[in-house]
Design a protein around this motif. Structure first.
Motif, PDB file in Angstrom:
ATOM      1  N   LEU A 177     101.755   2.950 -52.765  1.00 53.66           N
ATOM      2  CA  LEU A 177     102.084   2.301 -51.458  1.00 53.66           C
ATOM      3  C   LEU A 177     103.410   2.998 -51.024  1.00 53.66           C
ATOM      4  O   LEU A 177     104.526   3.170 -51.611  1.00 53.66           O
ATOM      5  CB  LEU A 177     102.450   0.745 -51.937  1.00 53.66           C
ATOM      6  CG  LEU A 177     102.632   0.104 -50.899  1.00 53.66           C
ATOM      7  CD1 LEU A 177     101.553  -0.307 -49.955  1.00 53.66           C
ATOM      8  CD2 LEU A 177     103.083  -1.779 -51.379  1.00 53.66           C
ATOM      9  N   ARG A 178     103.064   3.593 -49.977  1.00 56.24           N
ATOM     10  CA  ARG A 178     104.262   4.398 -49.430  1.00 56.24           C
ATOM     11  C   ARG A 178     105.379   3.469 -48.856  1.00 56.24           C
ATOM     12  O   ARG A 178     105.328   2.299 -48.904  1.00 56.24           O
ATOM     13  CB  ARG A 178     103.743   5.260 -48.182  1.00 56.24           C
ATOM     14  CG  ARG A 178     102.333   6.197 -48.355  1.00 56.24           C
ATOM     15  CD  ARG A 178     103.011   7.131 -49.489  1.00 56.24           C
ATOM     16  NE  ARG A 178     103.708   8.116 -48.690  1.00 56.24           N
ATOM     17  CZ  ARG A 178     103.942   9.353 -48.907  1.00 56.24           C
ATOM     18  NH1 ARG A 178     103.457   9.674 -50.269  1.00 56.24           N
ATOM     19  NH2 ARG A 178     104.975   9.720 -48.376  1.00 56.24           N
ATOM     20  N   PRO A 179     106.739   4.150 -48.566  1.00 56.94           N
ATOM     21  CA  PRO A 179     108.075   3.499 -48.234  1.00 56.94           C
ATOM     22  C   PRO A 179     107.797   2.664 -46.947  1.00 56.94           C
ATOM     23  O   PRO A 179     107.132   3.193 -46.283  1.00 56.94           O
ATOM     24  CB  PRO A 179     108.955   4.667 -48.130  1.00 56.94           C
ATOM     25  CG  PRO A 179     108.410   5.817 -48.789  1.00 56.94           C
ATOM     26  CD  PRO A 179     106.868   5.688 -49.006  1.00 56.94           C
TER      27      PRO A 179
ATOM     28  N   LEU B 146      90.418  -0.236 -49.288  1.00 55.25           N
ATOM     29  CA  LEU B 146      91.629  -0.417 -48.414  1.00 55.25           C
ATOM     30  C   LEU B 146      91.299  -0.696 -47.057  1.00 55.25           C
ATOM     31  O   LEU B 146      90.373   0.229 -46.344  1.00 55.25           O
ATOM     32  CB  LEU B 146      92.277   1.078 -48.647  1.00 55.25           C
ATOM     33  CG  LEU B 146      93.448   1.344 -47.595  1.00 55.25           C
ATOM     34  CD1 LEU B 146      94.539   0.198 -48.065  1.00 55.25           C
ATOM     35  CD2 LEU B 146      94.064   2.771 -47.655  1.00 55.25           C
ATOM     36  N   SER B 147      91.680  -1.760 -46.567  1.00 55.47           N
ATOM     37  CA  SER B 147      91.262  -2.022 -45.137  1.00 55.47           C
ATOM     38  C   SER B 147      92.443  -1.810 -44.020  1.00 55.47           C
ATOM     39  O   SER B 147      92.197  -1.567 -42.906  1.00 55.47           O
ATOM     40  CB  SER B 147      90.959  -3.637 -44.803  1.00 55.47           C
ATOM     41  OG  SER B 147      89.932  -3.996 -46.132  1.00 55.47           O
TER      42      SER B 147
ATOM     43  N   GLY C 133      99.567   4.713 -42.846  1.00 57.70           N
ATOM     44  CA  GLY C 133      98.684   5.479 -41.963  1.00 57.70           C
ATOM     45  C   GLY C 133      98.089   6.708 -42.966  1.00 57.70           C
ATOM     46  O   GLY C 133      98.800   6.809 -44.160  1.00 57.70           O
ATOM     47  N   ASP C 134      97.034   7.568 -42.745  1.00 61.55           N
ATOM     48  CA  ASP C 134      96.627   8.340 -43.508  1.00 61.55           C
ATOM     49  C   ASP C 134      96.958   9.792 -43.214  1.00 61.55           C
ATOM     50  O   ASP C 134      96.496  10.820 -43.545  1.00 61.55           O
ATOM     51  CB  ASP C 134      95.189   8.329 -43.453  1.00 61.55           C
ATOM     52  CG  ASP C 134      94.470   8.561 -42.195  1.00 61.55           C
ATOM     53  OD1 ASP C 134      95.179   8.891 -41.029  1.00 61.55           O
ATOM     54  OD2 ASP C 134      93.300   8.869 -42.138  1.00 61.55           O
TER      55      ASP C 134
ATOM     56  N   GLU D 162      85.842   1.534 -45.556  1.00 62.72           N
ATOM     57  CA  GLU D 162      87.153   1.355 -46.075  1.00 62.72           C
ATOM     58  C   GLU D 162      87.055   2.397 -47.084  1.00 62.72           C
ATOM     59  O   GLU D 162      86.210   2.842 -47.550  1.00 62.72           O
ATOM     60  CB  GLU D 162      87.052   0.054 -46.701  1.00 62.72           C
ATOM     61  CG  GLU D 162      87.300  -1.188 -45.811  1.00 62.72           C
ATOM     62  CD  GLU D 162      85.901  -1.920 -45.848  1.00 62.72           C
ATOM     63  OE1 GLU D 162      84.820  -1.403 -45.626  1.00 62.72           O
ATOM     64  OE2 GLU D 162      86.153  -3.177 -45.540  1.00 62.72           O
ATOM     65  N   VAL D 163      88.077   2.798 -47.516  1.00 62.15           N
ATOM     66  CA  VAL D 163      88.370   3.700 -48.772  1.00 62.15           C
ATOM     67  C   VAL D 163      88.597   2.971 -50.111  1.00 62.15           C
ATOM     68  O   VAL D 163      89.072   1.824 -50.061  1.00 62.15           O
ATOM     69  CB  VAL D 163      89.618   4.412 -48.714  1.00 62.15           C
ATOM     70  CG1 VAL D 163      90.010   5.419 -49.802  1.00 62.15           C
ATOM     71  CG2 VAL D 163      89.744   5.364 -47.452  1.00 62.15           C
TER      72      VAL D 163
END
Length: 135
Positions: A115-117, A87-88, A93-94, A106-107
Motif C-alpha cells: 500500500l503506497r504512501p 484490486l478494484s 495508481g499504477d 481487476e488485478v
C-alpha cells in the motif's frame, strides 16, 4: 466509485452472515489476522462481509488506508481456497494513469499488497475469475 458502492450491498447495509466465516464488519492492522490496531497506527483496514442472496455468493470488500509517508505491506484475509482478492481501486495508481479496475479486469492479489504512501486501496473478494484459476 458510485457504481462500486451500488454493486456491493455489503457496504450499504447488513447482509446475512458470509459463508466464508468472515465477520460482517471488522477492523484490521497490517496483517488481516491482527485485530489490534495500536493508537499510533497510520495504516489500517476495514472488512465488510455478508451473503448476497441475489448474487448467490458472499459479498466481500476489504478497504485499506495508509496515512503514512512510506509504503506499508498489508496481508489480506485468507479466503481458504473459496476465492481470491482482486484490486478494484488504488488511489496511488499504477503509474500509467489507472486508478480503478472494472469488474473482470481487476488485478488478483494472492496474499500481500504494498500500500503506497497516502493512499487507499479497495479489494473485492470473489470466487476465482474465469481463466485465472484457483491458487
Amino acid at each position: 466509485m458510485i457504481a462500486y458502492r451500488h454493486e456491493h450491498t455489503v457496504i450499504r447495509r447488513k447482509l446475512p452472515d458470509a459463508i466464508c466465516g468472515m465477520e460482517s464488519l471488522h477492523t484490521h492492522g497490517l496483517n488481516a489476522d491482527d485485530w489490534n490496531i495500536p493508537p499510533e497506527a497510520r495504516t489500517f483496514s476495514v472488512s465488510f462481509a455478508g451473503y448476497d442472496r441475489k448474487k448467490g455468493h458472499d459479498d466481500l470488500v476489504y478497504l485499506s488506508i495508509n496515512a503514512d509517508w512510506k509504503d506499508a505491506c498489508i496481508t489480506l484475509p485468507n479466503l481458504h481456497h473459496r476465492g481470491a482478492w482482486y484490486l478494484s481501486v488504488n488511489t496511488y495508481g499504477d503509474g500509467h494513469g489507472q486508478y480503478t479496475y472494472p469488474p473482470g479486469q481487476e488485478v488478483r492479489i494472492d496474499n500481500d499488497f504494498i500500500l503506497r504512501p497516502r493512499s487507499v486501496a479497495v479489494f473485492t473478494g470473489r470466487p476465482f475469475l474465469e481463466g485465472r484459476g484457483g491458487g
